[in-house]
Design an enzyme around this catalytic site. Structure first.
Site, PDB file in Angstrom:
ATOM      1  N   GLY A 252       4.426  55.173 -52.610  1.00  0.00           N
ATOM      2  CA  GLY A 252       4.908  54.555 -53.839  1.00  0.00           C
ATOM      3  C   GLY A 252       6.214  55.132 -54.360  1.00  0.00           C
ATOM      4  O   GLY A 252       7.091  55.559 -53.612  1.00  0.00           O
TER       5      GLY A 252
ATOM      6  N   GLY B 117       6.780  57.851 -55.965  1.00  0.00           N
ATOM      7  CA  GLY B 117       6.949  59.280 -55.692  1.00  0.00           C
ATOM      8  C   GLY B 117       7.505  59.518 -54.299  1.00  0.00           C
ATOM      9  O   GLY B 117       8.353  60.409 -54.101  1.00  0.00           O
TER      10      GLY B 117
ATOM     11  N   GLY C  88       2.185  63.276 -56.325  1.00  0.00           N
ATOM     12  CA  GLY C  88       1.868  61.908 -55.894  1.00  0.00           C
ATOM     13  C   GLY C  88       2.959  61.288 -55.043  1.00  0.00           C
ATOM     14  O   GLY C  88       3.206  60.083 -55.123  1.00  0.00           O
ATOM     15  N   ALA C  89       3.604  62.104 -54.200  1.00  0.00           N
ATOM     16  CA  ALA C  89       4.740  61.597 -53.418  1.00  0.00           C
ATOM     17  C   ALA C  89       4.349  61.157 -52.014  1.00  0.00           C
ATOM     18  O   ALA C  89       5.205  60.917 -51.172  1.00  0.00           O
ATOM     19  CB  ALA C  89       5.849  62.648 -53.356  1.00  0.00           C
TER      20      ALA C  89
ATOM     21  N   TYR D 138      -5.324  53.656 -69.912  1.00  0.00           N
ATOM     22  CA  TYR D 138      -4.073  53.870 -69.170  1.00  0.00           C
ATOM     23  C   TYR D 138      -2.903  53.981 -70.157  1.00  0.00           C
ATOM     24  O   TYR D 138      -2.087  54.906 -70.069  1.00  0.00           O
ATOM     25  CB  TYR D 138      -3.838  52.723 -68.193  1.00  0.00           C
ATOM     26  CG  TYR D 138      -2.542  52.857 -67.402  1.00  0.00           C
ATOM     27  CD1 TYR D 138      -2.392  53.832 -66.425  1.00  0.00           C
ATOM     28  CD2 TYR D 138      -1.454  52.012 -67.655  1.00  0.00           C
ATOM     29  CE1 TYR D 138      -1.205  53.966 -65.706  1.00  0.00           C
ATOM     30  CE2 TYR D 138      -0.264  52.132 -66.943  1.00  0.00           C
ATOM     31  CZ  TYR D 138      -0.141  53.106 -65.961  1.00  0.00           C
ATOM     32  OH  TYR D 138       1.034  53.237 -65.251  1.00  0.00           O
TER      33      TYR D 138
ATOM     34  N   SER E 229       5.282  54.833 -68.404  1.00  0.00           N
ATOM     35  CA  SER E 229       5.278  53.395 -68.128  1.00  0.00           C
ATOM     36  C   SER E 229       5.733  52.659 -69.375  1.00  0.00           C
ATOM     37  O   SER E 229       5.529  53.161 -70.503  1.00  0.00           O
ATOM     38  CB  SER E 229       3.849  52.963 -67.789  1.00  0.00           C
ATOM     39  OG  SER E 229       3.704  51.566 -67.935  1.00  0.00           O
TER      40      SER E 229
HETATM   41  N1  LIG Z   1       4.166  50.778 -59.924  1.00  0.00           N
HETATM   42  C1  LIG Z   1       4.468  50.417 -61.154  1.00  0.00           C
HETATM   43  O1  LIG Z   1       4.791  49.243 -61.421  1.00  0.00           O
HETATM   44  C2  LIG Z   1       4.459  51.400 -62.268  1.00  0.00           C
HETATM   45  C3  LIG Z   1       4.758  50.946 -63.555  1.00  0.00           C
HETATM   46  C4  LIG Z   1       4.798  51.853 -64.596  1.00  0.00           C
HETATM   47  C5  LIG Z   1       4.556  53.196 -64.364  1.00  0.00           C
HETATM   48  N2  LIG Z   1       4.238  53.607 -63.118  1.00  0.00           N
HETATM   49  C6  LIG Z   1       3.982  55.045 -62.929  1.00  0.00           C
HETATM   50  O2  LIG Z   1       4.652  55.505 -61.779  1.00  0.00           O
HETATM   51  C7  LIG Z   1       3.962  56.615 -61.209  1.00  0.00           C
HETATM   52  C8  LIG Z   1       3.798  56.420 -59.715  1.00  0.00           C
HETATM   53  O3  LIG Z   1       2.974  55.300 -59.497  1.00  0.00           O
HETATM   54  P1  LIG Z   1       3.033  54.398 -58.192  1.00  0.00           P
HETATM   55  O4  LIG Z   1       3.171  53.001 -58.666  1.00  0.00           O
HETATM   56  O5  LIG Z   1       3.977  54.947 -57.208  1.00  0.00           O
HETATM   57  O6  LIG Z   1       1.509  54.566 -57.704  1.00  0.00           O
HETATM   58  P2  LIG Z   1       0.848  54.879 -56.261  1.00  0.00           P
HETATM   59  O7  LIG Z   1       1.612  54.226 -55.173  1.00  0.00           O
HETATM   60  O8  LIG Z   1      -0.600  54.570 -56.427  1.00  0.00           O
HETATM   61  O9  LIG Z   1       1.048  56.448 -56.131  1.00  0.00           O
HETATM   62  C9  LIG Z   1       0.391  57.317 -57.023  1.00  0.00           C
HETATM   63  C10 LIG Z   1       0.124  58.612 -56.337  1.00  0.00           C
HETATM   64  O10 LIG Z   1      -0.591  59.450 -57.244  1.00  0.00           O
HETATM   65  C11 LIG Z   1      -1.417  60.286 -56.468  1.00  0.00           C
HETATM   66  N3  LIG Z   1      -2.596  60.706 -57.220  1.00  0.00           N
HETATM   67  C12 LIG Z   1      -3.576  59.938 -57.749  1.00  0.00           C
HETATM   68  N4  LIG Z   1      -4.539  60.721 -58.272  1.00  0.00           N
HETATM   69  C13 LIG Z   1      -4.148  62.008 -58.054  1.00  0.00           C
HETATM   70  C14 LIG Z   1      -4.726  63.269 -58.336  1.00  0.00           C
HETATM   71  N5  LIG Z   1      -5.927  63.388 -58.917  1.00  0.00           N
HETATM   72  N6  LIG Z   1      -4.056  64.382 -57.979  1.00  0.00           N
HETATM   73  C15 LIG Z   1      -2.860  64.307 -57.358  1.00  0.00           C
HETATM   74  N7  LIG Z   1      -2.268  63.140 -57.058  1.00  0.00           N
HETATM   75  C16 LIG Z   1      -2.919  62.002 -57.396  1.00  0.00           C
HETATM   76  C17 LIG Z   1      -1.857  59.472 -55.260  1.00  0.00           C
HETATM   77  O11 LIG Z   1      -1.906  60.321 -54.108  1.00  0.00           O
HETATM   78  P3  LIG Z   1      -3.309  60.860 -53.489  1.00  0.00           P
HETATM   79  O12 LIG Z   1      -4.261  59.709 -53.514  1.00  0.00           O
HETATM   80  O13 LIG Z   1      -2.960  61.359 -52.130  1.00  0.00           O
HETATM   81  O14 LIG Z   1      -3.711  61.980 -54.392  1.00  0.00           O
HETATM   82  C18 LIG Z   1      -0.715  58.483 -55.080  1.00  0.00           C
HETATM   83  O15 LIG Z   1       0.070  58.834 -53.988  1.00  0.00           O
HETATM   84  C19 LIG Z   1       2.639  56.719 -61.981  1.00  0.00           C
HETATM   85  O16 LIG Z   1       2.748  57.752 -62.945  1.00  0.00           O
HETATM   86  C20 LIG Z   1       2.527  55.371 -62.684  1.00  0.00           C
HETATM   87  O17 LIG Z   1       1.788  55.450 -63.896  1.00  0.00           O
HETATM   88  C21 LIG Z   1       4.180  52.751 -62.058  1.00  0.00           C
END
Ligand SMILES: NC(=O)c1ccc[n+]([C@@H]2O[C@H](COP(=O)([O-])OP(=O)(O)OC[C@H]3O[C@@H](n4cnc5c(N)ncnc54)[C@H](OP(=O)(O)O)[C@@H]3O)[C@@H](O)[C@H]2O)c1
Length: 313
Positions: free
Chosen positions: A25, A27, A21-22, A178, A153
């Site tokens: 965001g 990643g 997921g890089a 979630y 999270s």
């Molecule tokens: N942002 C926050 O405040 C927050 C808080 C707590 C925890 N987190 C955790 O941090 C991590 C990163 O989240 P983020 O906030 O950076 O979210 P994000 O910007 O939505 O990025 C998530 C990435 O996951 C990929 N993804 C989704 N479904 C997928 C699949 N089936 N196979 C492969 N890749 C997939 C997406 O890429 P594609 O669509 O190209 O596949 C997307 O690039 C997550 O585990 C999230 O639970 C985030």
């Protein structure tokens, strides 16, 4: 680790990493800093356009070529199998992998199924990463001290494992699903740490959470929910800051298996990386064992290199 920043990442030349997921965001910023410090990184995600654009941006920002996108859909066991198989070298050998960052995630979706019929949040956030880690295990064990960073999270604290209804077939709440998937991330990472030790391997399994970071994670087609999410993230930190706990877990010296890193500010919402504690529920070894066995049965992936004392043929 006072006010640790990405500038303190040591030289990672010669290290190979996969970050799921890089393409955007947290990643993306994790991959960017790993490449900047010398690692060769595979961006593993579904969207080719987003993934290749991210790789191009990282190459432009760092002046290094060591980054590429590879297709991975964590909601499809066949795709995970292809991703792992593609890494085997032409002579059937292992490339070796120093770092796997289980970062990809989806949040608060209405109930949907993956290609294999799993509820999507549990399927992508937990089961997909379980299968990926298991299939990459021989590569990880080929590099002494390799790390697996699983991104959870703060919301894992409100999670409950419903072992009688893991897929929310009887009762489904998009936020409780979630939270369950993020609790599963913690149970998995700590069980991986224990199993790695029992097998006598040097694999280091650690956890990170980004606090609250401004990303597209909470994207939603629902305008009211969209407004609520926007309000909730007004005080959020940048995605680059949200990547710091993952980067610390991935690259800082002195990290031990079972460690957990998150932001040091109020309620762990923002700040610099510090050691944080999992919820008491995440320390339940019976639940961890039960989740592991259920995950093996559902995905068909076994961590058999551990059975051989970490030695693979
Ligand atoms: N942002 C926050 O405040 C927050 C808080 C707590 C925890 N987190 C955790 O941090 C991590 C990163 O989240 P983020 O906030 O950076 O979210 P994000 O910007 O939505 O990025 C998530 C990435 O996951 C990929 N993804 C989704 N479904 C997928 C699949 N089936 N196979 C492969 N890749 C997939 C997406 O890429 P594609 O669509 O190209 O596949 C997307 O690039 C997550 O585990 C999230 O639970 C985030």
């Amino acid at each position: 680790m006072a006010r640790w920043t990405a500038a303190e990442i040591p030289d990672l030349s010669g290290r190979s990493a996969v970050v799921t997921g890089a393409g955007e965001g947290v990643g993306f910023h994790t991959a960017l800093e790993l490449v900047r410090h010398g690692a060769d990184v595979v961006i593993a995600s579904r969207d080719r356009g987003k993934g290749e654009a991210a790789a191009a941006r990282i190459r432009a920002e760092t002046g290094r070529a060591g980054v590429e996108w590879r297709a991975l859909d964590l909601g499809d066991l066949a795709s995970i199998g292809r991703f792992a198989a593609d890494r085997v070298t032409a002579d059937g050998g292992s490339r070796g992998l120093d770092l796997l960052v289980n970062n990809a995630g989806v949040m608060a979706l209405p109930r949907q199924s993956t290609a294999d019929g799993f509820e999507r949040q549990f399927g992508v956030n937990h089961l997909g990463h379980f299968a990926l880690t298991g299939l990459l295990l021989p590569e990880l064990l080929a590099r002494p001290g390799a790390r697996v960073v699983t991104v959870t999270s703060g919301l894992h604290r409100s999670g409950r494992m419903d072992f009688d209804d893991l897929m929310g077939e009887r009762r489904y709440g998009r936020f409780s699903a979630y939270a369950q998937s993020k609790l599963a991330n913690v149970l998995f990472a700590l069980e991986l740490h224990r199993r790695a030790g029992t097998a006598g391997t040097e694999l280091v399994s650690v956890l990170a959470h980004p606090g609250v970071a401004r990303t597209n994670l909470a994207r939603t087609g629902d305008p009211l929910r969209g407004l609520l999410v926007t309000l909730a993230t007004l005080t959020a930190q940048s995605a680059a800051a949200g990547a710091l706990p993952s980067l610390y877990a991935a690259a800082a010296p002195g990290v031990s298996g079972g460690d957990f890193f998150g932001p040091d500010g109020f309620a762990e919402r923002r700040g610099h990386p510090t050691r944080v504690s999992p919820a008491a529920r995440a320390l339940d070894r019976d639940a961890a064992r039960r989740l592991w066995e259920a995950s093996e049965a559902l995905t068909g992936v076994r961590f058999s290199a551990f059975d051989r004392g970490g030695v693979h043929p």
